[in-house]
Design a protein around this motif. Structure first.
Motif, mmCIF file in Angstrom:
data_model
loop_
_atom_site.group_PDB
_atom_site.id
_atom_site.type_symbol
_atom_site.label_atom_id
_atom_site.label_comp_id
_atom_site.label_asym_id
_atom_site.label_seq_id
_atom_site.Cartn_x
_atom_site.Cartn_y
_atom_site.Cartn_z
ATOM 1 N N GLY A 49 1.615 6.659 -6.631
ATOM 2 C CA GLY A 49 -0.062 7.437 -7.580
ATOM 3 C C GLY A 49 0.366 8.440 -6.774
ATOM 4 O O GLY A 49 -0.582 9.652 -8.046
ATOM 5 N N PHE A 50 0.818 8.718 -6.050
ATOM 6 C CA PHE A 50 1.452 10.283 -5.784
ATOM 7 C C PHE A 50 2.144 10.914 -6.500
ATOM 8 O O PHE A 50 1.337 12.005 -6.329
ATOM 9 N N LEU B 296 -6.967 13.011 -6.997
ATOM 10 C CA LEU B 296 -6.088 11.554 -7.141
ATOM 11 C C LEU B 296 -4.670 11.984 -6.154
ATOM 12 O O LEU B 296 -4.674 11.007 -5.740
ATOM 13 N N GLN B 297 -4.493 13.296 -5.955
ATOM 14 C CA GLN B 297 -3.634 13.104 -5.249
ATOM 15 C C GLN B 297 -4.208 12.709 -3.559
ATOM 16 O O GLN B 297 -3.149 12.095 -3.889
ATOM 17 N N GLY B 298 -5.150 13.546 -3.743
ATOM 18 C CA GLY B 298 -5.373 13.060 -2.167
ATOM 19 C C GLY B 298 -5.526 11.907 -1.758
ATOM 20 O O GLY B 298 -5.268 11.058 -1.026
ATOM 21 N N LEU B 299 -6.263 11.051 -2.601
ATOM 22 C CA LEU B 299 -6.834 9.680 -2.929
ATOM 23 C C LEU B 299 -5.981 8.752 -2.200
ATOM 24 O O LEU B 299 -5.165 8.163 -1.847
ATOM 25 N N PHE B 300 -4.097 9.117 -3.529
ATOM 26 C CA PHE B 300 -3.793 8.474 -3.387
ATOM 27 C C PHE B 300 -2.310 8.441 -1.918
ATOM 28 O O PHE B 300 -2.039 8.176 -1.383
ATOM 29 N N LEU C 23 0.626 -0.975 -0.141
ATOM 30 C CA LEU C 23 -0.592 0.145 0.293
ATOM 31 C C LEU C 23 1.045 1.307 -0.231
ATOM 32 O O LEU C 23 0.319 2.819 -0.946
ATOM 33 N N PHE C 24 1.448 1.187 1.005
ATOM 34 C CA PHE C 24 2.609 2.122 0.655
ATOM 35 C C PHE C 24 3.527 2.837 -0.766
ATOM 36 O O PHE C 24 3.615 3.973 -1.448
ATOM 37 N N LEU C 25 3.633 1.691 -1.231
ATOM 38 C CA LEU C 25 4.677 1.307 -2.085
ATOM 39 C C LEU C 25 3.558 2.261 -3.731
ATOM 40 O O LEU C 25 4.097 3.500 -4.176
ATOM 41 N N THR C 26 2.323 1.501 -2.990
ATOM 42 C CA THR C 26 1.458 2.559 -4.388
ATOM 43 C C THR C 26 1.028 3.685 -4.307
ATOM 44 O O THR C 26 1.001 4.100 -5.623
#
Length: 512
Positions: free
Chosen positions: A89-90, A112-116, A82-85
């Motif tokens: 994504g960010f 998207l930036q906020g979600l990731f 999750l951290f790598l994703t």
């Protein structure tokens, strides 16, 4: 899922810490770094002064909604994965923001930036607690707290420099090298942890998302639409209350909720949530007040404003370094009380500001406040998790970040509203004394007393400055009262102490 204590994690502790802190600082910086670039974005994105703020609102709301679900996602897919994703994504979303061609595309990429990015901060806190034994948690939280607290302070300065030296798009492009380094370091050194399958509580998540999202939207949009004079704010308030109310009932009566109610049985953690709410109010509310005050009353440029506020970050860093060692030797509750007292002292000094002063008192009060907040943040982050079952850490870290962010949003909204209202009230009261029959006005400015328009305009500027300064002082006084009111909460914290470790076993935290 138990916290990993494998040899690999301990062996590469320093590299893991550097890697995850790079990702954390990158995410935290983006909460403030884009603020100063908004005026420059307006023309390029075809936005108006009213709509450009959606660049900030979209990010804040998306991150707030996704933060509470970090625990479930990490159990389902793995914390490392999750951290790598999240980092990838960010970073990709940041690049997309820098390439935006319209307001709609920018808002979409910011969502998207906020979600990731939502999971990065709570996961980083969880990793640091996991890879360090209990006796090193204070030092680990000092490192983590430094990134969390210094990031928002340097964000506007860095954003202003990037905007002036290059253009606003570099506010987002700067994340690319940081994101690459954070990803590579995390991918190589982060230890894997066992996954734990648990059902997803869609109803509970939906209600909490409704409550948090509507609240953040209300707090961010309120000033633009004149608060409760707009139907939008009433609707958002109603949705927020409904969401939180239903979620609370569901949490108490439901089964297999995505946040285990047992987490709230830990007194230290619940008290820590209240404390971090107060810290959130003070940290970002004062940050929201000082830059416009320095610009409007003291005519400071963006760069000069950043230089004047930089010592506050230095104070925080010094405090973090010291408290990381002190927390092993001194009662954490005493450190928290001392930190709150220093913060209140700095806010008291800020109530003596005047438009005629130089930057000396601003810098001094900033250093004292940085020292105080550092003394609060590290012991609080340590004690809040000291008695908590390790399997709750990721959920607890998510709630810790969420409550801090909500406190920041509420604090910023309150001081902004009071500032606007008090400026009008103070201006009206001060202007009442400006009349041709006032002997003081006749002595100091005979031209204004006789009705000269130019002289009256100068007097009005002075009245505006005084009204504004009084309003800022009123906000600082309110924050001082809030800080002092939080001190008695330290009595509810229990002091953690390390029990002697059995042979070959890590030390365990116990409570007095």
């Amino acid at each position: 899922m138990t916290a990993p204590n494998n040899a690999g994690g301990v062996q590469h502790r320093g590299l893991i810490t550097i890697s995850i802190m790079l990702g954390t600082i990158m995410q935290v910086l983006d909460t403030t770094i884009a603020n100063v670039a908004l005026p420059n974005m307006t023309g390029d994105l075809g936005a108006s002064q009213d709509t450009i703020n959606w660049v900030l609102t979209s990010y804040i709301v998306a991150a707030a909604i996704m933060t509470p679900v970090t625990g479930w996602l990490s159990d389902r897919f793995g914390r490392r994965e999750l951290f790598l994703t999240s980092i990838v994504g960010f970073t990709v979303a940041s690049m997309a923001c820098g390439l935006s061609w319209s307001l709609e595309s920018m808002v979409g990429f910011r969502v998207l930036q906020g979600l990731f990015g939502a999971a990065i901060v709570p996961l980083s806190q969880t990793f640091l607690l996991d890879i360090n034994p209990p006796e090193r948690h204070g030092s680990a939280m000092a490192m983590w707290g430094a990134g969390i607290m210094v990031g928002p302070i340097i964000g506007p300065t860095l954003g202003g420099w990037l905007t002036e030296a290059f253009n606003w798009r570099w506010v987002f492009f700067i994340n690319l090298p940081v994101g690459i380094l954070a990803f590579l370091g995390s991918a190589i050194y982060l230890p894997r942890a066992a996954k734990r399958l648990r059902g997803f509580d869609f109803f509970g998540f939906a209600m909490l998302s409704l409550g948090v999202g509507a609240l953040q939207l209300m707090l961010d949009r309120g000033a633009e639409v004149d608060w409760f004079s707009a139907a939008e704010i009433w609707i958002e308030l109603g949705l927020s209350i409904t969401g939180f109310w239903i979620f609370a009932i569901h949490l108490l009566t439901g089964r297999d909720t995505f946040i285990d109610p047992a987490i709230f049985k830990d007194r230290n953690f619940v008290t820590g949530l209240i404390f971090i709410f107060v810290v959130g109010i003070i940290l970002l509310a004062s940050l929201a007040l000082l830059p416009p005050m320095l610009s409007r009353l003291f005519n400071h440029s963006t760069i000069l404003t950043g230089l004047v506020m930089a010592p506050r970050g230095v104070g925080t860093m010094i405090s973090m370094i010291l408290v990381g060692r002190l927390v092993r030797l001194v009662d954490a509750r005493l450190l928290v009380v001392t930190g709150l007292a220093l913060t209140a002292w700095s806010l008291h000094d800020m109530t003596t500001f005047s438009p005629q002063m130089d930057d000396h008192l601003i810098i001094l009060s900033g250093v004292i406040q940085g020292l105080g907040l550092g003394l609060v943040f590290v012991p609080l982050s340590t004690v809040a998790f000291a008695t908590l079952d390790p399997r709750f850490r990721t959920d607890a870290a998510s709630l810790f970040s969420l409550v801090r962010n909500i406190g920041s949003s509420i604090g910023i909204s309150i001081v902004t509203v009071l500032l606007t209202q008090n400026i009008q009230v103070n201006h009206e009261e001060l202007s009442a004394a400006i009349n041709p029959f006032n002997p003081t006005l006749q002595t100091l400015s005979p031209a204004a007393a006789s009705g000269d328009i130019t002289a009256l305009a100068r007097v009005d500027q002075l009245v505006n400055a005084q009204a504004m300064m009084i309003s800022y002082i009123n906000d600082f006084k309110l924050m001082m009262i809030v800080t002092l009111s939080a001190i008695p909460l330290a009595l509810f914290l229990r002091k953690p102490k390390l029990a002697p470790a059995a042979a070959g076993a890590p030390a365990a935290a116990h409570m007095e």
